[in-house]
Design a protein around this motif. Sequence first.
Motif, PDB file in Angstrom:
ATOM      1  N   UNK A  22       9.956   9.357   8.093  1.00 51.20           N
ATOM      2  CA  UNK A  22      11.409   9.410   8.228  1.00 51.20           C
ATOM      3  C   UNK A  22      12.139   8.995   6.945  1.00 51.20           C
ATOM      4  N   UNK A  23      11.621   7.969   6.271  1.00 52.39           N
ATOM      5  CA  UNK A  23      12.328   7.428   5.104  1.00 52.39           C
ATOM      6  C   UNK A  23      11.618   7.705   3.784  1.00 52.39           C
ATOM      7  N   UNK A  24      10.360   8.137   3.859  1.00 47.95           N
ATOM      8  CA  UNK A  24       9.587   8.314   2.637  1.00 47.95           C
ATOM      9  C   UNK A  24       8.899   7.021   2.235  1.00 47.95           C
ATOM     10  N   UNK A  25       7.831   7.095   1.436  1.00 47.70           N
ATOM     11  CA  UNK A  25       7.063   5.894   1.098  1.00 47.70           C
ATOM     12  C   UNK A  25       7.828   4.889   0.248  1.00 47.70           C
ATOM     13  N   UNK A  26       8.753   5.346  -0.581  1.00 49.33           N
ATOM     14  CA  UNK A  26       9.478   4.424  -1.464  1.00 49.33           C
ATOM     15  C   UNK A  26      10.559   3.667  -0.699  1.00 49.33           C
ATOM     16  N   UNK A  27      11.394   4.386   0.026  1.00 50.30           N
ATOM     17  CA  UNK A  27      12.482   3.748   0.765  1.00 50.30           C
ATOM     18  C   UNK A  27      11.935   2.850   1.873  1.00 50.30           C
ATOM     19  N   UNK A  59       0.804  -1.225   0.000  1.00 48.69           N
ATOM     20  CA  UNK A  59       0.000   0.000   0.000  1.00 48.69           C
ATOM     21  C   UNK A  59       0.833   1.269   0.000  1.00 48.69           C
ATOM     22  N   UNK A  60       2.128   1.187   0.307  1.00 47.30           N
ATOM     23  CA  UNK A  60       2.971   2.364   0.274  1.00 47.30           C
ATOM     24  C   UNK A  60       2.473   3.507   1.146  1.00 47.30           C
ATOM     25  N   UNK A  61       2.382   4.687   0.563  1.00 46.66           N
ATOM     26  CA  UNK A  61       1.963   5.874   1.295  1.00 46.66           C
ATOM     27  C   UNK A  61       0.536   5.748   1.840  1.00 46.66           C
ATOM     28  N   UNK A  62      -0.312   4.959   1.168  1.00 47.42           N
ATOM     29  CA  UNK A  62      -1.705   4.815   1.595  1.00 47.42           C
ATOM     30  C   UNK A  62      -1.879   3.834   2.748  1.00 47.42           C
ATOM     31  N   UNK A 109       4.573  15.568   6.037  1.00 43.64           N
ATOM     32  CA  UNK A 109       3.985  15.919   4.739  1.00 43.64           C
ATOM     33  C   UNK A 109       4.145  14.771   3.740  1.00 43.64           C
ATOM     34  N   UNK A 110       5.064  13.838   4.037  1.00 45.55           N
ATOM     35  CA  UNK A 110       5.268  12.679   3.169  1.00 45.55           C
ATOM     36  C   UNK A 110       4.097  11.699   3.223  1.00 45.55           C
ATOM     37  N   UNK A 111       3.201  11.872   4.202  1.00 48.00           N
ATOM     38  CA  UNK A 111       2.012  11.014   4.279  1.00 48.00           C
ATOM     39  C   UNK A 111       0.995  11.357   3.195  1.00 48.00           C
ATOM     40  N   UNK A 112       1.175  12.466   2.526  1.00 44.24           N
ATOM     41  CA  UNK A 112       0.267  12.914   1.467  1.00 44.24           C
ATOM     42  C   UNK A 112       1.063  13.138   0.185  1.00 44.24           C
ATOM     43  N   UNK A 113       0.445  13.111  -0.980  1.00 44.30           N
ATOM     44  CA  UNK A 113      -0.986  12.906  -1.256  1.00 44.30           C
ATOM     45  C   UNK A 113      -1.363  11.418  -1.240  1.00 44.30           C
ATOM     46  N   UNK A 114      -2.647  11.182  -1.150  1.00 45.68           N
ATOM     47  CA  UNK A 114      -3.156   9.828  -1.064  1.00 45.68           C
ATOM     48  C   UNK A 114      -3.698   9.343  -2.406  1.00 45.68           C
ATOM     49  N   UNK A 135      -4.609   0.466  -1.172  1.00 46.37           N
ATOM     50  CA  UNK A 135      -5.122   0.662   0.184  1.00 46.37           C
ATOM     51  C   UNK A 135      -6.000  -0.513   0.617  1.00 46.37           C
ATOM     52  N   UNK A 136      -6.861  -0.989  -0.292  1.00 46.96           N
ATOM     53  CA  UNK A 136      -7.734  -2.123   0.025  1.00 46.96           C
ATOM     54  C   UNK A 136      -6.924  -3.394   0.224  1.00 46.96           C
ATOM     55  N   UNK A 137      -5.890  -3.558  -0.593  1.00 48.12           N
ATOM     56  CA  UNK A 137      -4.999  -4.710  -0.448  1.00 48.12           C
ATOM     57  C   UNK A 137      -4.305  -4.682   0.908  1.00 48.12           C
TER      58      UNK A 137
END
Length: 366
Positions: free
Chosen positions: A237-242, A36-39, A170-175, A183-185
């Motif tokens: 702290x690390x961002x959604x990708x890392x 789900x990454x950032x979501x 701010x890294x929690x957005x955008x969704x 997100x459902x997964x």
Amino acid sequence: MKVDGKIGIGQAIMMIMLTAGITNHVTVIPLLLSKAGRDSWVSVLLTAIPFILWAILLAFISRRLKQQPLAVWISRNSNKFVSYLILTPIILLLYLMALVSLIDTQTWTTVNYLPRTPEWMTALALIVFCMIAAHRGIVPLGITAGMLLPAVAILGFFVAFGNVPKKDYSLLLPLFQHGYTPMLHGMLYVAGGFVELFVLLLLQHHVRAPLRLSHFLILVFIIIVLTLSPLTGAIAEFGPIESSRQRFPAFEQWRLLTVGKDIENMEFFAIYQWLSGSFVRISLCLILICELLQLRSYSKRWILLFLLGGSLLAITSLPYSDMQFVSFLSKLYYPLFLAVILALTLILGGIALRQSTRQEDTGHES
């Protein structure tokens, strides 16, 4: 302290916090971030809604049990076939819970701080302590959990607040950049971790006072926070990708922690946290398996514990890669765990409802 062979409600809650906390804090988060990454944090919040409703059903079942052991209550309110149908998958799930925790602990230990120690040696050391604790019973384990948890919680707050200067929320957005499917997964894995609260039903007859709905809701809130806090912290702290590439994001947050300019490398505190959770989790699973099989003899319990410990150690020594293990968790373990626990809860809820209806009818007739 009362010597009555039972534990207090606080001890029961602390045992569940350590048992469910280690999987939701450590095992679920890497899977959740990878899918789900950032979501992923939205997956936790949305899963919390049905989770609360499910916990209410658990509280209803617990009230109908009236502090009877689950196996005894089922045998009194159904036939042998239904009893085996319910108890067999519960025993298998408890075994898998212990196995997954042992493998994850063994892998993390080898990768992070004992790379030259044979993996089987790490697993052997942990499983021996867990077998001894399981044979001693639930009361010593409850006391141990009460001693371990305060430091675990303090260290959790320490790393969470200590890394605040390094967090960018701010890294929690955008969704929903990739739609709603990730997100459902992710909700599947969150729910698979949340439903471990079911263990409280297996534990309730050891608690000195009856468990109430408020106790279940308190644990629901705690488990949600235990999942959400390190998850959002990893993204910030690390961002959604890392963070999605990391095998143990919660541990990696310890690597960032510094106190002033002169104190760093405090990730050894995580060893205490992780081993505390794994020890209580595996020991509790072994205790409950022995109980569900209704083994009260001293020698028979030891034989079963040796068989369980030996088989767990043998499986952890099989030639599989960590990638295969993660694939097993994501494609089989958590989906199966969730489906089986939900099915068992509905069956138990049906039995409890039928028992309640029968008692009401008997009361009207009398």
